[in-house]
Scaffold this motif. Structure first.
Motif, PDB file in Angstrom:
ATOM      1  N   LEU A 212       0.499  -1.211   0.220  1.00 27.53           N
ATOM      2  CA  LEU A 212      -0.148   0.081   0.293  1.00 27.53           C
ATOM      3  C   LEU A 212       0.940   0.979   0.368  1.00 27.53           C
ATOM      4  O   LEU A 212       0.671   2.432  -1.299  1.00 27.53           O
ATOM      5  N   GLY A 213       1.885   1.198   0.986  1.00 26.91           N
ATOM      6  CA  GLY A 213       2.887   2.501   0.633  1.00 26.91           C
ATOM      7  C   GLY A 213       3.388   2.413  -0.469  1.00 26.91           C
ATOM      8  O   GLY A 213       4.101   3.671  -0.698  1.00 26.91           O
ATOM      9  N   LYS A 214       3.887   1.961  -1.004  1.00 24.66           N
ATOM     10  CA  LYS A 214       4.569   2.053  -2.277  1.00 24.66           C
ATOM     11  C   LYS A 214       3.564   2.089  -3.788  1.00 24.66           C
ATOM     12  O   LYS A 214       3.724   3.514  -3.747  1.00 24.66           O
ATOM     13  N   LEU A 215       1.923   1.406  -3.408  1.00 22.70           N
ATOM     14  CA  LEU A 215       1.295   2.051  -4.632  1.00 22.70           C
ATOM     15  C   LEU A 215       0.639   3.566  -4.552  1.00 22.70           C
ATOM     16  O   LEU A 215       0.677   4.302  -5.263  1.00 22.70           O
ATOM     17  N   VAL A 216       0.430   3.801  -3.278  1.00 22.22           N
ATOM     18  CA  VAL A 216      -0.151   5.221  -2.952  1.00 22.22           C
ATOM     19  C   VAL A 216       0.686   6.166  -3.469  1.00 22.22           C
ATOM     20  O   VAL A 216       0.683   7.928  -3.624  1.00 22.22           O
ATOM     21  N   ILE A 217       1.755   5.891  -4.050  1.00 19.94           N
ATOM     22  CA  ILE A 217       3.008   7.415  -3.977  1.00 19.94           C
ATOM     23  C   ILE A 217       3.505   6.832  -5.936  1.00 19.94           C
ATOM     24  O   ILE A 217       3.228   7.770  -6.905  1.00 19.94           O
ATOM     25  N   VAL A 218       3.933   5.679  -5.955  1.00 20.99           N
ATOM     26  CA  VAL A 218       4.369   5.379  -7.057  1.00 20.99           C
ATOM     27  C   VAL A 218       3.371   5.355  -8.416  1.00 20.99           C
ATOM     28  O   VAL A 218       3.663   5.930 -10.293  1.00 20.99           O
ATOM     29  N   ILE A 219       2.073   5.037  -8.013  1.00 21.12           N
ATOM     30  CA  ILE A 219       0.960   5.461  -9.348  1.00 21.12           C
ATOM     31  C   ILE A 219       0.858   6.452  -9.465  1.00 21.12           C
ATOM     32  O   ILE A 219       0.975   7.028 -11.062  1.00 21.12           O
ATOM     33  N   PRO A 220       0.323   7.216  -8.848  1.00 20.37           N
ATOM     34  CA  PRO A 220       0.006   8.858  -8.972  1.00 20.37           C
ATOM     35  C   PRO A 220       1.322   9.606 -10.175  1.00 20.37           C
ATOM     36  O   PRO A 220       1.101  10.324 -10.401  1.00 20.37           O
ATOM     37  N   LEU A 221       3.134   9.382  -8.585  1.00 22.30           N
ATOM     38  CA  LEU A 221       3.794   9.678  -9.379  1.00 22.30           C
ATOM     39  C   LEU A 221       3.967   8.687 -10.806  1.00 22.30           C
ATOM     40  O   LEU A 221       4.742  10.255 -11.782  1.00 22.30           O
ATOM     41  N   SER A 222       3.884   8.131 -11.133  1.00 24.45           N
ATOM     42  CA  SER A 222       3.799   7.795 -12.700  1.00 24.45           C
ATOM     43  C   SER A 222       3.228   8.606 -13.436  1.00 24.45           C
ATOM     44  O   SER A 222       3.425   8.852 -14.554  1.00 24.45           O
ATOM     45  N   LEU A 223       2.356   8.388 -13.104  1.00 12.61           N
ATOM     46  CA  LEU A 223       0.999   9.621 -14.327  1.00 12.61           C
ATOM     47  C   LEU A 223       1.064  10.719 -14.320  1.00 12.61           C
ATOM     48  O   LEU A 223       1.695  10.831 -15.283  1.00 12.61           O
ATOM     49  N   ILE A 224       1.372  11.274 -13.607  1.00 14.90           N
ATOM     50  CA  ILE A 224       1.885  12.867 -13.622  1.00 14.90           C
ATOM     51  C   ILE A 224       2.979  13.006 -13.646  1.00 14.90           C
ATOM     52  O   ILE A 224       3.916  13.588 -15.721  1.00 14.90           O
ATOM     53  N   LEU A 225       4.534  11.692 -13.937  1.00 15.47           N
ATOM     54  CA  LEU A 225       5.576  11.906 -14.863  1.00 15.47           C
ATOM     55  C   LEU A 225       5.126  11.944 -16.762  1.00 15.47           C
ATOM     56  O   LEU A 225       6.026  12.376 -17.846  1.00 15.47           O
ATOM     57  N   ALA A 226       4.517  11.094 -16.911  1.00 20.10           N
ATOM     58  CA  ALA A 226       3.847  10.792 -18.453  1.00 20.10           C
ATOM     59  C   ALA A 226       3.359  11.408 -18.689  1.00 20.10           C
ATOM     60  O   ALA A 226       3.589  11.786 -19.719  1.00 20.10           O
ATOM     61  N   PHE A 227       2.402  11.909 -18.088  1.00 16.24           N
ATOM     62  CA  PHE A 227       1.479  13.617 -18.071  1.00 16.24           C
ATOM     63  C   PHE A 227       2.422  14.228 -18.246  1.00 16.24           C
ATOM     64  O   PHE A 227       2.447  15.472 -19.966  1.00 16.24           O
ATOM     65  N   ILE A 228       3.969  15.036 -18.091  1.00  8.92           N
ATOM     66  CA  ILE A 228       4.558  16.164 -18.323  1.00  8.92           C
ATOM     67  C   ILE A 228       5.198  15.429 -20.129  1.00  8.92           C
ATOM     68  O   ILE A 228       5.159  16.117 -20.543  1.00  8.92           O
ATOM     69  N   LEU A 229       5.752  13.822 -19.465  1.00  4.83           N
ATOM     70  CA  LEU A 229       6.718  13.930 -20.819  1.00  4.83           C
ATOM     71  C   LEU A 229       5.983  13.083 -21.819  1.00  4.83           C
ATOM     72  O   LEU A 229       6.619  12.955 -22.787  1.00  4.83           O
ATOM     73  N   ASN A 230       4.670  13.570 -21.754  1.00  3.20           N
ATOM     74  CA  ASN A 230       4.035  13.462 -23.071  1.00  3.20           C
ATOM     75  C   ASN A 230       3.669  14.725 -24.098  1.00  3.20           C
ATOM     76  O   ASN A 230       3.470  14.204 -25.150  1.00  3.20           O
ATOM     77  N   ASN A 231       4.404  15.425 -23.426  1.00  2.66           N
ATOM     78  CA  ASN A 231       4.409  17.210 -24.063  1.00  2.66           C
ATOM     79  C   ASN A 231       5.231  17.216 -24.461  1.00  2.66           C
ATOM     80  O   ASN A 231       6.327  16.417 -24.352  1.00  2.66           O
ATOM     81  N   LYS A 232       5.246  18.406 -25.438  1.00  4.17           N
ATOM     82  CA  LYS A 232       6.863  19.144 -25.959  1.00  4.17           C
ATOM     83  C   LYS A 232       7.029  19.237 -25.134  1.00  4.17           C
ATOM     84  O   LYS A 232       6.908  20.379 -24.435  1.00  4.17           O
ATOM     85  N   LEU A 233       7.937  18.668 -24.800  1.00  3.57           N
ATOM     86  CA  LEU A 233       9.492  19.193 -23.516  1.00  3.57           C
ATOM     87  C   LEU A 233      10.686  19.562 -24.215  1.00  3.57           C
ATOM     88  O   LEU A 233      10.880  17.781 -24.892  1.00  3.57           O
ATOM     89  N   PHE A 234      11.786  19.741 -24.037  1.00  3.37           N
ATOM     90  CA  PHE A 234      12.404  20.142 -24.045  1.00  3.37           C
ATOM     91  C   PHE A 234      13.757  18.609 -23.661  1.00  3.37           C
ATOM     92  O   PHE A 234      13.621  18.077 -22.650  1.00  3.37           O
ATOM     93  N   ALA A 235      14.618  17.774 -24.293  1.00  3.30           N
ATOM     94  CA  ALA A 235      15.231  16.326 -24.069  1.00  3.30           C
ATOM     95  C   ALA A 235      14.201  15.235 -23.368  1.00  3.30           C
ATOM     96  O   ALA A 235      14.832  14.708 -22.778  1.00  3.30           O
ATOM     97  N   LYS A 236      13.075  15.429 -24.135  1.00  2.28           N
ATOM     98  CA  LYS A 236      12.004  14.509 -23.197  1.00  2.28           C
ATOM     99  C   LYS A 236      12.651  13.118 -22.848  1.00  2.28           C
ATOM    100  O   LYS A 236      12.363  12.323 -22.378  1.00  2.28           O
ATOM    101  N   ASN A 237      13.185  12.544 -24.501  1.00  2.00           N
ATOM    102  CA  ASN A 237      13.359  11.093 -24.065  1.00  2.00           C
ATOM    103  C   ASN A 237      14.462  10.945 -23.499  1.00  2.00           C
ATOM    104  O   ASN A 237      14.194   9.784 -23.011  1.00  2.00           O
ATOM    105  N   THR A 238      15.373  11.773 -23.285  1.00  3.81           N
ATOM    106  CA  THR A 238      16.708  11.826 -22.619  1.00  3.81           C
ATOM    107  C   THR A 238      16.052  11.758 -21.094  1.00  3.81           C
ATOM    108  O   THR A 238      16.300  10.256 -20.156  1.00  3.81           O
ATOM    109  N   ILE A 239      15.298  12.412 -21.185  1.00  2.20           N
ATOM    110  CA  ILE A 239      14.904  12.668 -19.377  1.00  2.20           C
ATOM    111  C   ILE A 239      13.416  11.084 -19.006  1.00  2.20           C
ATOM    112  O   ILE A 239      13.896  10.199 -17.884  1.00  2.20           O
ATOM    113  N   ARG A 240      12.960  10.553 -19.859  1.00  6.65           N
ATOM    114  CA  ARG A 240      12.416   9.239 -20.550  1.00  6.65           C
ATOM    115  C   ARG A 240      13.183   8.406 -19.890  1.00  6.65           C
ATOM    116  O   ARG A 240      12.764   7.363 -19.244  1.00  6.65           O
TER     117      ARG A 240
END
Length: 302
Positions: free
Chosen positions: A79-107
């Protein structure tokens, strides 16, 4: 004649899948059959196995409180892992799915921990979180946030540290899956929502989240199963200590088959370990099935 014709036509495909079948039989089916047999025996791997019926399960359900404590630790860890890693992964995915400098490197950087050995990652974090000469304590003391070393792997913070390490190792994997889901959402829907007056947060909640439902269900299921079965990082970080504070189900099973040291209270017990492993597999199956049932009912309601 029919057999020869069949082999001539399908012989090559059979030959190609043969290594996989042999591997499955040797390393999956046979161990399962072996464990199913010996969970009814008193067997330590050296002396002759003695049939004891259901005694291993009686011991497990009536006397082995240490195992059930490890089950509780596993639930807390998951539970401790899931309540953090799922929202965090979604937020990072949403940010890096947009046009962003060096997004492939960050991914690539975020995804990199996924392909590194869990033992190596855990050893690095063990050195970083060391109470007396670890870089984390040294850094916090140098900027004045703390005045004395924190025992990150002690009784108070060991589970939190294990959860943080697990999040760091898994966030990149789930992020990539979320990005794949986001890229499957047509841009026309966002344009239509924008024309209707929806701002970015509203588009995220009313367009992105609903259409990510199937992907989200799959990712959460994978995260639950993987976390319930994981033990490698905890074995390197704390070996289940201190005082069983971070002992999880599959680490407990590992110690029954392969005692960490001669001084361990747990001794090598193949028969009992097989019974504990079977019970743990049932627990994982029930929790996963319960999640699938709840998520399916939720989808039907919406």
């Amino acid at each position: 004649m029919l057999l020869k014709k069949h082999l001539r036509e399908y012989g090559l495909p059979y030959l190609m899948i043969m290594p996989t079948i042999v591997f499955l039989l040797l390393f999956a089916i046979y161990p399962l059959a072996w464990a199913f047999k010996y969970m009814f025996f008193d067997y330590d791997g050296f002396t002759q196995a003695k049939f004891i019926g259901m005694d291993n399960f009686v011991r497990l359900f009536t006397r082995d409180m240490e195992y059930w404590h490890s089950v509780w630790n596993t639930v807390v860890f998951t539970l401790g892992k899931l309540v953090i890693v799922i929202p965090l992964s979604l937020i990072l995915a949403f940010i890096l799915n947009n046009k962003l400098f060096a997004k492939n490197t960050i991914r690539a950087i975020i995804f990199m921990p996924t392909i590194i050995s869990t033992a190596v990652i855990s050893l690095v974090f063990y050195l970083m979180f060391n109470s007396y000469n670890g870089i984390i304590n040294n850094m916090l003391m140098s900027i004045g946030l703390i005045h004395s070393p924190i025992e990150w792997l002690g009784v108070k913070y060991s589970m939190l540290t294990a959860i943080l390490v697990a999040i760091w190792g898994a966030v990149g994997n789930y992020m990539v899956l979320f990005i794949a889901g986001l890229q499957g959402i047509p841009n026309d829907l966002y344009e239509a929502a924008s024309i209707d007056g929806a701002n970015k947060p509203q588009q995220f909640w009313h367009v992105t989240i609903p259409l990510l439902g199937p992907v989200l269900q799959m990712i959460v299921m994978l995260a639950i199963v993987n976390t319930l079965k994981s033990y490698e990082s905890i074995m390197v970080l704390t070996a289940g200590g201190p005082g069983g504070k971070t002992e999880v189900m599959y680490l407990y099973i590992y110690k029954l088959f392969f005692p960490v040291s001669e001084g361990d209270a747990v001794v090598q017990q193949y028969g009992y370990g097989a019974a504990v492993g079977f019970t743990s597999a049932l627990i994982v199956s029930v929790l996963t099935g319960l999640y699938l049932y709840i998520s399916r009912k939720s989808s039907e309601v919406h």
